[in-house]
Design a protein around this motif. Structure first.
Motif, PDB file in Angstrom:
ATOM      1  N   MET A   1      51.800  68.834  34.894  1.00  0.00           N
ATOM      2  CA  MET A   1      51.784  67.379  34.883  1.00  0.00           C
ATOM      3  C   MET A   1      50.730  66.884  33.884  1.00  0.00           C
ATOM      4  O   MET A   1      49.757  67.588  33.609  1.00  0.00           O
ATOM      5  CB  MET A   1      51.498  66.846  36.284  1.00  0.00           C
ATOM      6  N   TYR A   2      50.943  65.645  33.378  1.00  0.00           N
ATOM      7  CA  TYR A   2      50.086  65.110  32.334  1.00  0.00           C
ATOM      8  C   TYR A   2      49.685  63.668  32.708  1.00  0.00           C
ATOM      9  O   TYR A   2      50.443  62.924  33.326  1.00  0.00           O
ATOM     10  CB  TYR A   2      50.799  65.111  30.974  1.00  0.00           C
ATOM     11  N   ALA A   3      48.459  63.321  32.312  1.00  0.00           N
ATOM     12  CA  ALA A   3      47.942  61.975  32.518  1.00  0.00           C
ATOM     13  C   ALA A   3      47.164  61.581  31.267  1.00  0.00           C
ATOM     14  O   ALA A   3      46.613  62.436  30.554  1.00  0.00           O
ATOM     15  CB  ALA A   3      47.062  61.894  33.754  1.00  0.00           C
ATOM     16  N   GLN A   4      47.075  60.250  30.992  1.00  0.00           N
ATOM     17  CA  GLN A   4      46.456  59.751  29.765  1.00  0.00           C
ATOM     18  C   GLN A   4      45.342  58.772  30.103  1.00  0.00           C
ATOM     19  O   GLN A   4      45.494  57.898  30.963  1.00  0.00           O
ATOM     20  CB  GLN A   4      47.509  59.064  28.890  1.00  0.00           C
ATOM     21  N   CYS A   5      44.217  58.946  29.414  1.00  0.00           N
ATOM     22  CA  CYS A   5      43.089  58.032  29.590  1.00  0.00           C
ATOM     23  C   CYS A   5      43.447  56.695  28.940  1.00  0.00           C
ATOM     24  O   CYS A   5      43.824  56.656  27.756  1.00  0.00           O
ATOM     25  CB  CYS A   5      41.835  58.629  28.961  1.00  0.00           C
ATOM     26  N   PRO A   6      43.308  55.560  29.643  1.00  0.00           N
ATOM     27  CA  PRO A   6      43.668  54.264  29.037  1.00  0.00           C
ATOM     28  C   PRO A   6      42.661  53.795  27.987  1.00  0.00           C
ATOM     29  O   PRO A   6      42.961  52.884  27.233  1.00  0.00           O
ATOM     30  CB  PRO A   6      43.719  53.319  30.247  1.00  0.00           C
ATOM     31  N   GLU A   7      41.461  54.394  27.925  1.00  0.00           N
ATOM     32  CA  GLU A   7      40.441  53.945  26.980  1.00  0.00           C
ATOM     33  C   GLU A   7      40.594  54.631  25.621  1.00  0.00           C
ATOM     34  O   GLU A   7      40.731  53.986  24.595  1.00  0.00           O
ATOM     35  CB  GLU A   7      39.042  54.214  27.559  1.00  0.00           C
ATOM     36  N   CYS A   8      40.560  55.974  25.629  1.00  0.00           N
ATOM     37  CA  CYS A   8      40.618  56.727  24.369  1.00  0.00           C
ATOM     38  C   CYS A   8      41.986  57.325  24.091  1.00  0.00           C
ATOM     39  O   CYS A   8      42.177  58.006  23.078  1.00  0.00           O
ATOM     40  CB  CYS A   8      39.569  57.830  24.357  1.00  0.00           C
ATOM     41  N   LEU A   9      42.971  57.133  25.022  1.00  0.00           N
ATOM     42  CA  LEU A   9      44.356  57.595  24.881  1.00  0.00           C
ATOM     43  C   LEU A   9      44.461  59.116  24.798  1.00  0.00           C
ATOM     44  O   LEU A   9      45.411  59.663  24.262  1.00  0.00           O
ATOM     45  CB  LEU A   9      45.012  56.970  23.650  1.00  0.00           C
ATOM     46  N   THR A  10      43.470  59.816  25.329  1.00  0.00           N
ATOM     47  CA  THR A  10      43.537  61.279  25.355  1.00  0.00           C
ATOM     48  C   THR A  10      44.439  61.726  26.502  1.00  0.00           C
ATOM     49  O   THR A  10      44.336  61.211  27.610  1.00  0.00           O
ATOM     50  CB  THR A  10      42.148  61.888  25.526  1.00  0.00           C
ATOM     51  N   VAL A  11      45.335  62.678  26.226  1.00  0.00           N
ATOM     52  CA  VAL A  11      46.271  63.194  27.226  1.00  0.00           C
ATOM     53  C   VAL A  11      45.706  64.486  27.790  1.00  0.00           C
ATOM     54  O   VAL A  11      45.304  65.381  27.035  1.00  0.00           O
ATOM     55  CB  VAL A  11      47.660  63.427  26.616  1.00  0.00           C
ATOM     56  N   HIS A  30      36.627  63.098  27.649  1.00  0.00           N
ATOM     57  CA  HIS A  30      36.320  62.759  26.257  1.00  0.00           C
ATOM     58  C   HIS A  30      35.398  61.542  26.153  1.00  0.00           C
ATOM     59  O   HIS A  30      34.389  61.593  25.441  1.00  0.00           O
ATOM     60  CB  HIS A  30      37.627  62.497  25.505  1.00  0.00           C
ATOM     61  N   CYS A  31      35.756  60.465  26.892  1.00  0.00           N
ATOM     62  CA  CYS A  31      34.933  59.249  26.809  1.00  0.00           C
ATOM     63  C   CYS A  31      34.234  58.914  28.113  1.00  0.00           C
ATOM     64  O   CYS A  31      33.558  57.893  28.204  1.00  0.00           O
ATOM     65  CB  CYS A  31      35.802  58.078  26.360  1.00  0.00           C
ATOM     66  N   ALA A  32      34.417  59.757  29.152  1.00  0.00           N
ATOM     67  CA  ALA A  32      33.749  59.603  30.449  1.00  0.00           C
ATOM     68  C   ALA A  32      34.159  58.328  31.163  1.00  0.00           C
ATOM     69  O   ALA A  32      33.427  57.806  31.990  1.00  0.00           O
ATOM     70  CB  ALA A  32      32.232  59.650  30.298  1.00  0.00           C
ATOM     71  N   ALA A  33      35.333  57.808  30.887  1.00  0.00           N
ATOM     72  CA  ALA A  33      35.815  56.602  31.559  1.00  0.00           C
ATOM     73  C   ALA A  33      36.631  56.991  32.781  1.00  0.00           C
ATOM     74  O   ALA A  33      37.515  57.838  32.684  1.00  0.00           O
ATOM     75  CB  ALA A  33      36.667  55.761  30.609  1.00  0.00           C
ATOM     76  N   PRO A  34      36.355  56.405  33.956  1.00  0.00           N
ATOM     77  CA  PRO A  34      37.172  56.692  35.140  1.00  0.00           C
ATOM     78  C   PRO A  34      38.505  55.956  35.065  1.00  0.00           C
ATOM     79  O   PRO A  34      38.589  54.835  34.569  1.00  0.00           O
ATOM     80  CB  PRO A  34      36.316  56.197  36.296  1.00  0.00           C
ATOM     81  N   PHE A  35      39.569  56.613  35.547  1.00  0.00           N
ATOM     82  CA  PHE A  35      40.879  55.970  35.557  1.00  0.00           C
ATOM     83  C   PHE A  35      41.738  56.617  36.627  1.00  0.00           C
ATOM     84  O   PHE A  35      41.413  57.686  37.162  1.00  0.00           O
ATOM     85  CB  PHE A  35      41.552  56.061  34.175  1.00  0.00           C
TER      86      PHE A  35
END
Length: 275
Positions: A1-11, A30-35
């Motif tokens: 399964m895959y998920a994407q960070c909404p801040e830096c768009l890293t998958v 990558h950017c330490a943003a919670p999501f």
């Protein structure tokens, strides 16, 4: 399964254990943003290039699961204790049978040996199947490493003798380091003006047959600078298909003849190489 960070768009790739730790709440590495990983969770990635994974629309009612894969068995209820007799005098011991101690020690299980015999009979098909799979795996590994085995002095000799007795043919293995140049010569073409005729004799030092190599012809001037270069494939200097398929035999010689365009008076030396 895959998920994407909404801040830096890293998958990121993740599994059910990671999602279960915080119920979908993760932190981007990558950017330490919670999501929330559940908002854009995908089983497969769309074809590249893409910007964002599709977000899941919220549903009013939870989905109903119908495809069951496992259900634990219900534990049996504990047996109720037997009712106590109303009186000690009501017990009936007339049906009890007493066995002497020596008779109990001499008794042997009658069904133990047949059970062992049946288990051994059921085991041999699995042993045969495992042996067959082991042979198939060994054959696949031998085919994958066939070049190394044929080039080996000991194993290659066994394979060549075995193929000679069975009438089969081993695939050609190339080792240009075991090709030796015995003689070479260059001269003007006797019948074609403006052309050169290059002849060479090579020897196969390997104990196995080799395919004819790609010959690299380099013409240089008096200062050692390259004037012309050409790579000749076996089909360009050998016209016999049977000779090409048979290859250069072990310990054999081959005379090669090339016809090239004369680059002019600047070419005073030439070199031959094998690929």
């Amino acid at each position: 399964m895959y998920a994407q960070c909404p801040e830096c768009l890293t998958v990121f790739s993740l599994d059910a254990a990671v999602l279960a730790q915080a119920r979908g709440e993760v932190v981007c590495g990558h950017c330490a943003a919670p999501f929330d990983a559940l908002a854009c969770l995908a089983a497969q990635l769309p074809p590249e290039p893409f910007q964002r994974l599709a977000a899941h629309a919220p549903s009013g009612q939870p989905p109903r699961l119908e495809l069951a894969v496992y259900r634990p068995r219900a534990e049996p209820a504990a047996a109720e204790p037997a009712a106590a007799p109303e009186a000690a005098g009501a017990e009936d011991f007339s049906q009890l049978v007493f066995t002497p101690r020596f008779a109990r020690g001499a008794r042997k299980p009658r069904r133990e040996r047949p059970a062992r015999r049946r288990s051994g009979e059921r085991r041999w098909p699995w042993v045969a199947v495992c042996a067959l799979f082991a042979l198939l795996l060994g054959a696949q590994l031998a085919w994958a490493k066939r070049d190394v085995l044929i080039a080996d002095p000991t194993v290659g000799g066994w394979l060549r003798r075995g193929c000679a007795s069975l009438g089969c043919t081993l695939p050609l293995v190339q080792d240009v380091h075991r090709l030796r140049l015995l003689a070479r010569d260059v001269q003007a073409h006797p019948s074609v003006p403006g052309a050169l005729m290059v002849s060479a004799t090579i020897h196969n030092d390997a104990p196995f047959a080799q395919p004819y190599p790609i010959v690299t012809l380099v013409l240089t001037d008096a200062g050692g600078r390259r004037v012309a270069m050409r790579r000749l494939r076996p089909a360009e200097y050998l016209g016999d298909e049977a000779v090409l398929r048979a290859g250069l035999p072990p310990g054999g010689n081959a005379a090669l003849l090339f016809e090239v365009v004369d680059p002019g008076v600047k070419a005073v030396a030439f070199e031959l190489g094998f690929e």
